[in-house]
Structure formats: structure tokens, C-alpha cells
Design an enzyme around this catalytic site. Sequence first.
Site, mmCIF file in Angstrom:
data_model
loop_
_atom_site.group_PDB
_atom_site.id
_atom_site.type_symbol
_atom_site.label_atom_id
_atom_site.label_comp_id
_atom_site.label_asym_id
_atom_site.label_seq_id
_atom_site.Cartn_x
_atom_site.Cartn_y
_atom_site.Cartn_z
ATOM 1 N N ALA A 11 0.808 -1.218 0.000
ATOM 2 C CA ALA A 11 0.000 0.000 0.000
ATOM 3 C C ALA A 11 0.842 1.270 0.000
ATOM 4 C CB ALA A 11 -0.937 -0.006 1.193
ATOM 5 N N ARG A 16 9.512 8.098 -3.261
ATOM 6 C CA ARG A 16 10.914 8.281 -3.676
ATOM 7 C C ARG A 16 11.196 7.752 -5.083
ATOM 8 N NH1 ARG A 16 14.337 5.795 0.962
ATOM 9 N NH2 ARG A 16 12.335 4.985 1.700
ATOM 10 N N GLY A 101 5.496 -6.178 -1.057
ATOM 11 C CA GLY A 101 5.372 -6.054 -2.510
ATOM 12 C C GLY A 101 6.583 -5.417 -3.169
ATOM 13 N N ASN A 167 15.540 -6.691 10.995
ATOM 14 C CA ASN A 167 14.264 -7.298 10.633
ATOM 15 C C ASN A 167 14.040 -7.086 9.137
ATOM 16 O OD1 ASN A 167 11.575 -8.195 10.618
ATOM 17 N ND2 ASN A 167 10.828 -6.113 10.995
ATOM 18 N N LYS A 349 10.389 -9.387 -42.975
ATOM 19 C CA LYS A 349 9.166 -9.318 -42.174
ATOM 20 C C LYS A 349 8.166 -10.346 -42.638
ATOM 21 C CE LYS A 349 5.237 -7.648 -42.747
ATOM 22 N NZ LYS A 349 4.159 -6.860 -43.331
ATOM 23 N N TYR A 364 14.912 -5.506 -48.543
ATOM 24 C CA TYR A 364 13.696 -5.588 -47.743
ATOM 25 C C TYR A 364 12.844 -6.727 -48.289
ATOM 26 C CZ TYR A 364 9.090 -4.985 -45.862
ATOM 27 O OH TYR A 364 7.894 -5.245 -45.253
ATOM 28 N N TYR A 385 3.447 -3.119 -50.288
ATOM 29 C CA TYR A 385 2.403 -2.225 -49.786
ATOM 30 C C TYR A 385 2.000 -1.247 -50.881
ATOM 31 C CZ TYR A 385 0.188 0.993 -46.422
ATOM 32 O OH TYR A 385 -0.686 1.783 -45.726
#
Length: 451
Positions: A11, A16, A101, A167, A349, A364, A385
Amino acid sequence: MQEIETIILAAGKGSRMKSNIPKVLHVLGDSPLLGHVLEAAKNISKKIHVVYGHGGDQVKSFFNDEDINWILQEQQLGTGHAVREVIPHIKDHSRVLILYGDVPLITLRTLKLLLNESIETGFSILTCILENPKGYGRIIRDKNGQIESIVEEKDASEEQKKVKEINTGIMSIRSDLLKEFLPRIKSNNAQNEIYLTDIVDMVSKSGRQIKSVTTSEEYEVSGVNDKKQLSELERIHQLNQADQFMRDGLLLRDAARFDCRGELSFGQDCEIDINCIFSGKVTLGSNVKIGPNCIINNCSIDSNVQILPNTMIENSNIGAGSCIGPFARIRPETVIGENAKIGNFVEVKKSSIGESSKVSHLSYIGDSNIGDDVNIGAGVITCNYDGTNKHPTHIGDGSFVGSNCELVAPINIGKNSVIGAGSTITKDVPEGSLGLSRSKQSVIANWKKKK
Ligand code: UD1
Ligand code: CA
């Protein structure tokens, strides 16, 4: 065996971090801080409670798919208060593991030791010996070495501040003890907070023994409060992973310059040069050599592949014996066949390149299906394209595409065809033919340069 429930305290504001992102969502390795803690918790318990506060909705939505009991702590009145908010959800006969956490690198091994220690007396805490214990709560023991209490730095006497056993905040406690003592904690301390740590003094005064486990690995219990600490823990995490990989037989040229932000698996005799980044799930076969400065995301790379320097490969498969790079970019959904070669300044690609085919320089290749034994000359471009849609290019086995050609898709080039250098190909070329589209060269004799 008692059921184990985990409470993760998350929580805190994390001011910082100087960030708009809640602290526990900052990423270490491949997942947010809280993700690491959750992974550990899931390995140990079925029931996980997360106490959240500041920025909580963002945190909740990130972990939407996880089975978590989210508990809102509206005001952060201290660690004891945070755990108190969970009490109504805790079963009467379970053991409760409390984690933070923002302490991401706690190991399962240590948590299991800690849980074991709490079986007998119902309460164990995780401690650590630090050369510089400043800022932490100190473990106060009696002359027999039994734990009496925890004193926070701000409440500690000069004598207590000299104690080096700190601790870590991580503890395992039986739920009946938690339910008995937690409601009695007061906030009469230097910070006016409800300290969870005060429970130690109460349980000890009730005549019960508190056990402890001491870890010698400071990183396990280190919290992240600012970006410097985040970066330091990232490096430790990377070195830990690198250590394990090297023990499993991977050669890293320099473990300090290696990053894996995901899962990496490998066969024998693989080598990775400096400054490579692996992310997602990457699988290497045997004898894969990866040069410096490569970025590899979600790939499977088969045996005997060489990836030369400065290459990027994403979501693709690289067939055995091929050679990729230097300076190649292999984009998602690409399949490179066995013994193929993709050379410098080549971008591929969503294409498949057949066995022993070569695309060696400055090309390409997009949305293409290239057969086996094809040679693609320097500077070939698949024009996939048209400004609205993407179209495919097919090149049959054994074809040769000369340098500096444009292949305007959709287009089919049959097997064993040749495309003359410098052609712009707009119509299909049948099997075994020559495709050529250049104007005839003219030569004018005795040409004088204009002055
Ligand atoms: C705490 C311990 C200290 C220990 C140190 C280890 C107490 C009183 N002190 O101190 O003994 O050495 O951790 O790092 O427990 N949190 C909430 N709600 C709150 C307050 C805190 O969820 O109201 C969460 C924070 O998000 C954080 C964790 O609890 O994850 C610890 O809180 P923090 O304020 O950092 O505790 P410390 O003062 O460091
Ligand atoms: Ca802290």
C-alpha cells in the site's frame, strides 16, 4: 498440515520513485516488482491477500487474471494497520506468511525454511546481518539469544542501533496468534504508526518462543525505494540468472554485460557475446553462437546457427545452420530455413526463406515466401504495400534475383527463374524464364561534359 495464506503489503506510496506509476508496478527483469513476489507466493500458498492503497486500481487491473484477494488500506497507518485490514479474511487455523510487494528477489528456498521454522512455535521471522543496518528495525535478543523484540531505527537507543541483525519484515505466524495480538498494538512510537513489529514483543512476553531464519543474501531482503535501488537489484537479478546459465553450460563472454528479461533455454556449447538482450521466450539449440549487441525476443533458434553482431530478431524461427547478420533485422512471423544466409542491412518481415537461400545485402523482404536455393541479390526490395493493402511475393526454388530489383506484389516468380539486375517486376514470371524490365542502354560516343 495447516493451510498457508500469504499477505503481501503493497500500500505504500513509493514517493521516492518520483513516478506516476505505483511503486510495485515498476519492472525488474521481465515483470513488475509485485509480480515477482506473487510468483513466490503462488508457489507456497493458494490464498493470497494483497493490501493496496495508492494507485491501487492500476495495480489491480495489471494483475486482473490472478486469483488475489485485494484489500484496500485507505490510510497508510503502518505495517500493523495494513495487516489488521486483512484479519477478517484470514482463516482461524492457518499459517500466515507476510511478504512485502517491494522486496522482489526473496527466494522460495528461504521462504520454505522460514515456514518450517514456524511449525513448532507458530512464529518465525526472517532476519539478515548487515554491515550497515541503518534504517532497519533491529532484532533485540536476550542473553540466551532468544528474540525479545524489534526496535525501529527511529525508536532505537544508541546501544540498540549497534545491533547488526535486522528485521527483513518477512515473517510466518499462526493466524490465531495474529488475531490475538494484532488488535492490541498501539501507535505510541516515534512515527505514530501501528508497527507490525510490536507483535514480537507481545508474543515473547506471553512466554512463547519466536524462531528466526537468517539469510546471508542481502539481495533477497532488499526493498526498492528509489530508481537507484531498482537498478541495483536488476543487476543482481541478472547476475544471479547468468550464474545459473553458466552453471548449466552456457558461455557468456561477460556475465556483467548480459540481460535476460524472460525465459532462455539452450543446448550444449552455445556462446553469447557481450551486450545482448533476450526477452520473452527464447530457445537456442546446440552450438548457437550469438555475437555482440544482439536483441532477441521470443524466438527459437536451431542448432549451429550464427547470429552476427548488431542483429535484432523478434517472434521468429531460425533454421539450423543458418547465419544471420551482422546488422540484420528479422521481424515477427519470419521463418528462416536451414543453412540460409541473411546478411547485413537486410530486413525480413512475415516471410519464409527456404533452405540454403541467401539474402546477403541491403534488402527488404516482406510478406514473402521464398523457396529453397534462391539467391536474392544486393538491394532487392519486395514492394508489398500499395498504400492501402499488403500483398504477397512468391519466389520459386532455385531462382536468382539480380541486384537492385523491385518486385511489385502481388507477384509470383516461378522456379529456376532469373530476374535481371535493376528490373522492376510487375507481372508474374513463369518457371524457368528470364524476367527483365530495363530500358536498353544507349551509348553516345565522344560525349563532352558540360563546363
Ligand atoms: C519495516 C519494518 C522494519 C524493517 C523494514 C524492512 C515495521 C514497523 N518496520 O520498516 O522493522 O526493518 O520494514 O524493510 O514494520 N505498507 C503498507 N501499509 C502501511 C505501511 C507500509 O502496505 O500502512 C507496506 C509498504 O508498501 C512496504 C511495507 O509495508 O511494502 C513496508 O513498509 P515501510 O514503510 O517501507 O516499512 P519500513 O519503515 O521500511
Ligand atoms: Ca521500507
